[in-house]
Enzyme design. Sequence first.
Site, PDB file in Angstrom:
ATOM      1  N   CYS A   2     -20.624  18.553  42.705  1.00 10.39           N
ATOM      2  CA  CYS A   2     -21.548  17.706  43.459  1.00 10.39           C
ATOM      3  C   CYS A   2     -22.092  18.499  44.645  1.00 10.39           C
ATOM      4  O   CYS A   2     -21.392  19.313  45.235  1.00 10.39           O
ATOM      5  CB  CYS A   2     -20.914  16.431  43.987  1.00 10.39           C
ATOM      6  SG  CYS A   2     -20.220  15.399  42.705  1.00 10.39           S
ATOM      7  N   ARG A  27     -24.748  22.499  41.339  1.00 15.22           N
ATOM      8  CA  ARG A  27     -23.402  21.958  41.521  1.00 15.22           C
ATOM      9  C   ARG A  27     -23.154  20.696  40.701  1.00 15.22           C
ATOM     10  O   ARG A  27     -22.047  20.146  40.702  1.00 15.22           O
ATOM     11  CB  ARG A  27     -23.169  21.634  43.001  1.00 15.22           C
ATOM     12  CG  ARG A  27     -23.375  22.824  43.901  1.00 15.22           C
ATOM     13  CD  ARG A  27     -23.203  22.424  45.332  1.00 15.22           C
ATOM     14  NE  ARG A  27     -21.835  22.105  45.619  1.00 15.22           N
ATOM     15  CZ  ARG A  27     -20.920  22.983  46.012  1.00 15.22           C
ATOM     16  NH1 ARG A  27     -21.256  24.234  46.183  1.00 15.22           N
ATOM     17  NH2 ARG A  27     -19.697  22.619  46.246  1.00 15.22           N
ATOM     18  N   TRP A  74     -21.992  15.526  39.863  1.00 17.03           N
ATOM     19  CA  TRP A  74     -21.320  15.915  38.629  1.00 17.03           C
ATOM     20  C   TRP A  74     -20.248  14.847  38.430  1.00 17.03           C
ATOM     21  O   TRP A  74     -19.302  14.760  39.210  1.00 17.03           O
ATOM     22  CB  TRP A  74     -20.689  17.298  38.760  1.00 17.03           C
ATOM     23  CG  TRP A  74     -20.123  17.806  37.468  1.00 17.03           C
ATOM     24  CD1 TRP A  74     -20.801  18.425  36.466  1.00 17.03           C
ATOM     25  CD2 TRP A  74     -18.761  17.734  37.043  1.00 17.03           C
ATOM     26  NE1 TRP A  74     -19.945  18.743  35.445  1.00 17.03           N
ATOM     27  CE2 TRP A  74     -18.680  18.325  35.766  1.00 17.03           C
ATOM     28  CE3 TRP A  74     -17.589  17.216  37.606  1.00 17.03           C
ATOM     29  CZ2 TRP A  74     -17.499  18.428  35.053  1.00 17.03           C
ATOM     30  CZ3 TRP A  74     -16.405  17.314  36.881  1.00 17.03           C
ATOM     31  CH2 TRP A  74     -16.372  17.921  35.625  1.00 17.03           C
ATOM     32  N   ASN A 100     -18.305  14.545  47.953  1.00 13.48           N
ATOM     33  CA  ASN A 100     -18.003  15.553  46.944  1.00 13.48           C
ATOM     34  C   ASN A 100     -16.488  15.713  46.916  1.00 13.48           C
ATOM     35  O   ASN A 100     -15.889  16.049  47.938  1.00 13.48           O
ATOM     36  CB  ASN A 100     -18.681  16.883  47.316  1.00 13.48           C
ATOM     37  CG  ASN A 100     -18.200  18.044  46.451  1.00 13.48           C
ATOM     38  OD1 ASN A 100     -17.741  17.826  45.328  1.00 13.48           O
ATOM     39  ND2 ASN A 100     -18.301  19.253  46.963  1.00 13.48           N
ATOM     40  N   GLY A 101     -15.890  15.467  45.765  1.00 12.43           N
ATOM     41  CA  GLY A 101     -14.433  15.593  45.654  1.00 12.43           C
ATOM     42  C   GLY A 101     -13.889  14.440  44.820  1.00 12.43           C
ATOM     43  O   GLY A 101     -14.639  13.783  44.091  1.00 12.43           O
ATOM     44  N   GLU A 487     -15.120  36.847  27.062  1.00 10.06           N
ATOM     45  CA  GLU A 487     -16.211  36.500  27.966  1.00 10.06           C
ATOM     46  C   GLU A 487     -17.500  36.225  27.181  1.00 10.06           C
ATOM     47  O   GLU A 487     -18.230  35.268  27.470  1.00 10.06           O
ATOM     48  CB  GLU A 487     -16.397  37.622  28.997  1.00 10.06           C
ATOM     49  CG  GLU A 487     -17.593  37.497  29.900  1.00 10.06           C
ATOM     50  CD  GLU A 487     -17.658  36.213  30.732  1.00 10.06           C
ATOM     51  OE1 GLU A 487     -16.664  35.471  30.778  1.00 10.06           O
ATOM     52  OE2 GLU A 487     -18.726  35.949  31.298  1.00 10.06           O
ATOM     53  N   LYS A 491     -19.641  32.736  27.203  1.00 10.35           N
ATOM     54  CA  LYS A 491     -21.080  32.692  27.537  1.00 10.35           C
ATOM     55  C   LYS A 491     -21.827  31.919  26.461  1.00 10.35           C
ATOM     56  O   LYS A 491     -22.651  31.068  26.743  1.00 10.35           O
ATOM     57  CB  LYS A 491     -21.621  34.100  27.611  1.00 10.35           C
ATOM     58  CG  LYS A 491     -22.051  34.829  28.802  1.00 10.35           C
ATOM     59  CD  LYS A 491     -21.977  34.422  30.180  1.00 10.35           C
ATOM     60  CE  LYS A 491     -20.987  33.443  30.653  1.00 10.35           C
ATOM     61  NZ  LYS A 491     -20.210  33.784  31.817  1.00 10.35           N
ATOM     62  N   GLU A 494     -20.998  28.069  26.465  1.00 11.56           N
ATOM     63  CA  GLU A 494     -21.460  27.229  27.564  1.00 11.56           C
ATOM     64  C   GLU A 494     -22.964  27.040  27.591  1.00 11.56           C
ATOM     65  O   GLU A 494     -23.431  25.987  27.998  1.00 11.56           O
ATOM     66  CB  GLU A 494     -20.905  27.672  28.924  1.00 11.56           C
ATOM     67  CG  GLU A 494     -21.292  29.001  29.422  1.00 11.56           C
ATOM     68  CD  GLU A 494     -20.637  29.330  30.778  1.00 11.56           C
ATOM     69  OE1 GLU A 494     -20.282  28.428  31.541  1.00 11.56           O
ATOM     70  OE2 GLU A 494     -20.506  30.518  31.062  1.00 11.56           O
ATOM     71  N   HIS A 510      -3.962  36.990  10.833  1.00  9.16           N
ATOM     72  CA  HIS A 510      -2.813  36.079  10.992  1.00  9.16           C
ATOM     73  C   HIS A 510      -3.243  34.617  11.008  1.00  9.16           C
ATOM     74  O   HIS A 510      -2.511  33.757  11.452  1.00  9.16           O
ATOM     75  CB  HIS A 510      -2.045  36.433  12.266  1.00  9.16           C
ATOM     76  CG  HIS A 510      -1.456  37.808  12.215  1.00  9.16           C
ATOM     77  ND1 HIS A 510      -0.375  38.122  11.431  1.00  9.16           N
ATOM     78  CD2 HIS A 510      -1.847  38.965  12.805  1.00  9.16           C
ATOM     79  CE1 HIS A 510      -0.098  39.407  11.555  1.00  9.16           C
ATOM     80  NE2 HIS A 510      -0.987  39.937  12.392  1.00  9.16           N
ATOM     81  N   LYS A 606     -21.892  24.736  38.584  1.00 10.02           N
ATOM     82  CA  LYS A 606     -21.624  26.109  38.998  1.00 10.02           C
ATOM     83  C   LYS A 606     -20.288  26.231  39.712  1.00 10.02           C
ATOM     84  O   LYS A 606     -19.544  27.174  39.516  1.00 10.02           O
ATOM     85  CB  LYS A 606     -22.764  26.563  39.927  1.00 10.02           C
ATOM     86  CG  LYS A 606     -22.631  27.979  40.427  1.00 10.02           C
ATOM     87  CD  LYS A 606     -22.932  28.957  39.337  1.00 10.02           C
ATOM     88  CE  LYS A 606     -22.800  30.399  39.747  1.00 10.02           C
ATOM     89  NZ  LYS A 606     -22.575  31.252  38.561  1.00 10.02           N
TER      90      LYS A 606
HETATM   91  O1  M6R Z   1     -16.797  30.303  41.378  1.00  8.71           O
HETATM   92  P1  M6R Z   1     -15.677  30.741  40.481  1.00  8.71           P
HETATM   93  O2  M6R Z   1     -15.774  32.194  40.146  1.00  8.71           O
HETATM   94  O3  M6R Z   1     -14.334  30.377  40.982  1.00  8.71           O
HETATM   95  O4  M6R Z   1     -15.912  29.941  39.139  1.00  8.71           O
HETATM   96  C1  M6R Z   1     -14.981  30.021  38.099  1.00  8.71           C
HETATM   97  C2  M6R Z   1     -15.507  29.388  36.843  1.00  8.71           C
HETATM   98  O5  M6R Z   1     -15.777  28.033  37.046  1.00  8.71           O
HETATM   99  C3  M6R Z   1     -16.780  30.076  36.343  1.00  8.71           C
HETATM  100  O6  M6R Z   1     -16.596  31.432  36.156  1.00  8.71           O
HETATM  101  C4  M6R Z   1     -17.238  29.429  35.026  1.00  8.71           C
HETATM  102  O7  M6R Z   1     -16.334  29.710  34.001  1.00  8.71           O
HETATM  103  C5  M6R Z   1     -18.649  29.905  34.669  1.00  8.71           C
HETATM  104  N1  M6R Z   1     -19.464  28.795  34.277  1.00  8.71           N
HETATM  105  C6  M6R Z   1     -18.678  30.893  33.571  1.00  8.71           C
HETATM  106  O8  M6R Z   1     -19.952  31.300  33.246  1.00  8.71           O
END
Ligand code: M6R
Length: 611
Positions: A2, A27, A74, A100-101, A487, A491, A494, A510, A606
């Site tokens: 948020c 956010r 969010w 926010n929280g 990774e 990517k 998401e 396996h 984010k």
């Molecule tokens: O701000 P941070 O690096 O702590 O965020 C960690 C994860 O939330 C962040 O890397 C998330 O996995 C991304 N959306 C990946 O692209």
Amino acid sequence: MCGIIGYIGENKAKPILINGLLRLEYRGYDSAGIATIEKDEIKTIKNKGRVKNLNDIEEINSLKGTIGIGHTRWATHGKPSSINSHPHADNTNCFSVVHNGIIENYSDLKEFLKSRKYKFLSETDTEVIPNLIHFNYQNSDETGDTKFLKAVVDTCKMLKGSYALEVISSAHPNNMIVVRKDSPLVIGKGLNENYISSDIPAILSFTKDFYILNDLEFAYISRNNIEFYNEDLEKIHKDFQNITLDTSSTEKDGYPDFMLKEINEQSKSVRETIGSRISSSSKTIISDLNINKKFLKTINKIYIIACGTAMHAGLTAKPIFESLCEIPVEVEPASEFRYRNPIITQNTLCLFISQSGETADTIAALKLAKSKNSKTIAISNVVGSSITREADYTVYTHAGPEIAVASTKAYTSQIVLLAIIAIYFAEILDKNSTKINELKNDILLLPSNIEEVLKDTEKIKAFAKRIYKEKDIFFIGRGIDYTVAVEGSLKLKEISYIHSEAYPSGELKHGPIALIENDVTVVSILTNRLLLEKSISNIQEVVTRGAKTFIVTNQELNDDFDEVINIPKTNYLISPVLSVIPLQLLAYYISKEKGLDVDKPRNLAKSVTVE
Ligand code: M6R
């Protein structure tokens, strides 16, 4: 998650709030809303979906108030809907709150208020807050401004969980109260006006002077004054910081999306990360990390703790630290680490990686490590963020603001910085000097090698066109290449919503190989000459079962594969900085082919500031 924005001054609040919300949309973007005070009455307008939907409501243009609060959500408690959007008001519409929280004890508080005849309209945890403020206000003996402040302070004492709050009141139309606990909030100081935001970049075009709030510091704000109080209602002194950041780095610069811009910025961001920290002729300098040999010699275990992509950078760093410093490294998701009883002694060093520096699980894990007397190092991209204030030492990646939800340039900068820290430790410990010199030279070449990888993206684009309708895609690799596979797979998931799995190449047989059938795509990363033959055999095993192959490599391959992306040779330990780029681009182009919103994928935000 948020985003929170606030304004109090001489200008109309609405355009400033909308501008800030658009910048904070990364956010969360389930719904958005603003409230302003109009002739001593709170007017609230909110809507489901993006900030644009809110701004499209005609009535919003009638808001003329010069004090206002805004929120982009969010969803945690209560589905995304107009009614669950913030701001939330108390039953009398005297107090309005954005939050926010997560309020963990909201059900108990709701029952408490219901038994006192308060009614609830939404399914949110937040709605208890304005009603509790009303309750505490009504039951207070105080008068004047202190009455408002005390009602908010008393309310916070009843809340369990995390919160960044902005509160306005029609009974105090010239003031706003803000407070935070475990969720970020900053105040920007202007001339006869003040700004409040979840992050600095959202209001950086209005002011450069910032107060960074600490937990349970209450700010009582008018247009030309800001007073700070602690929980005991004692006045406290805070200094503001002058922050200079290039605001152009928060614009798209002609790119269609932030993600593509950020992928293309990686040569620059990695150059910034390296800075003057390493050179081939002298010892590594990390000015913020004042660690001596005596202390380092006592370290017998390093923990690297982070979430998501940042944790993947940690996975890549493990072999770098182990091979240069000869200290065992464990990498763990912060969300797991914080809820078990990890073996930490004063001989354990804990590194926490977070691009935003605001990830709730990472902050909690850091607090746990500190409580067990471990020395802690924060690696973050955001100056002054929460983890940097908690840790014993902070080292910044200096990658520049990362706006797209999918992390790209922060990841490559994190790996580079972790490699530099490993070199710094190894130099202090007098270990592996030959290896280190070779590695340093290759780190210094990374920016030009990244440019090389980014030169030709046509093959990746064409392959994305070929596979974008697929349902499952596999990523495989061995050793450090496996950490890149993980990774690449994240990517893809998401931003394209394609199901994907990453496996160590040798593990396929396996079990997961049962899923390989005709035309399934398998992405493979091959950068370790010593494991080349083994890895090729694994790829042949899937080709035999009908798989299509997309290979990222810096090795000479004799066999034919569907697509081979060649990247420059570099030291194996830092090869992920180059090999991940084709995977970032593959995910990007697949998402574009599917017509999706690359920068704001569904259900994500984010900065994950709730657990
Ligand atoms: O701000 P941070 O690096 O702590 O965020 C960690 C994860 O939330 C962040 O890397 C998330 O996995 C991304 N959306 C990946 O692209």
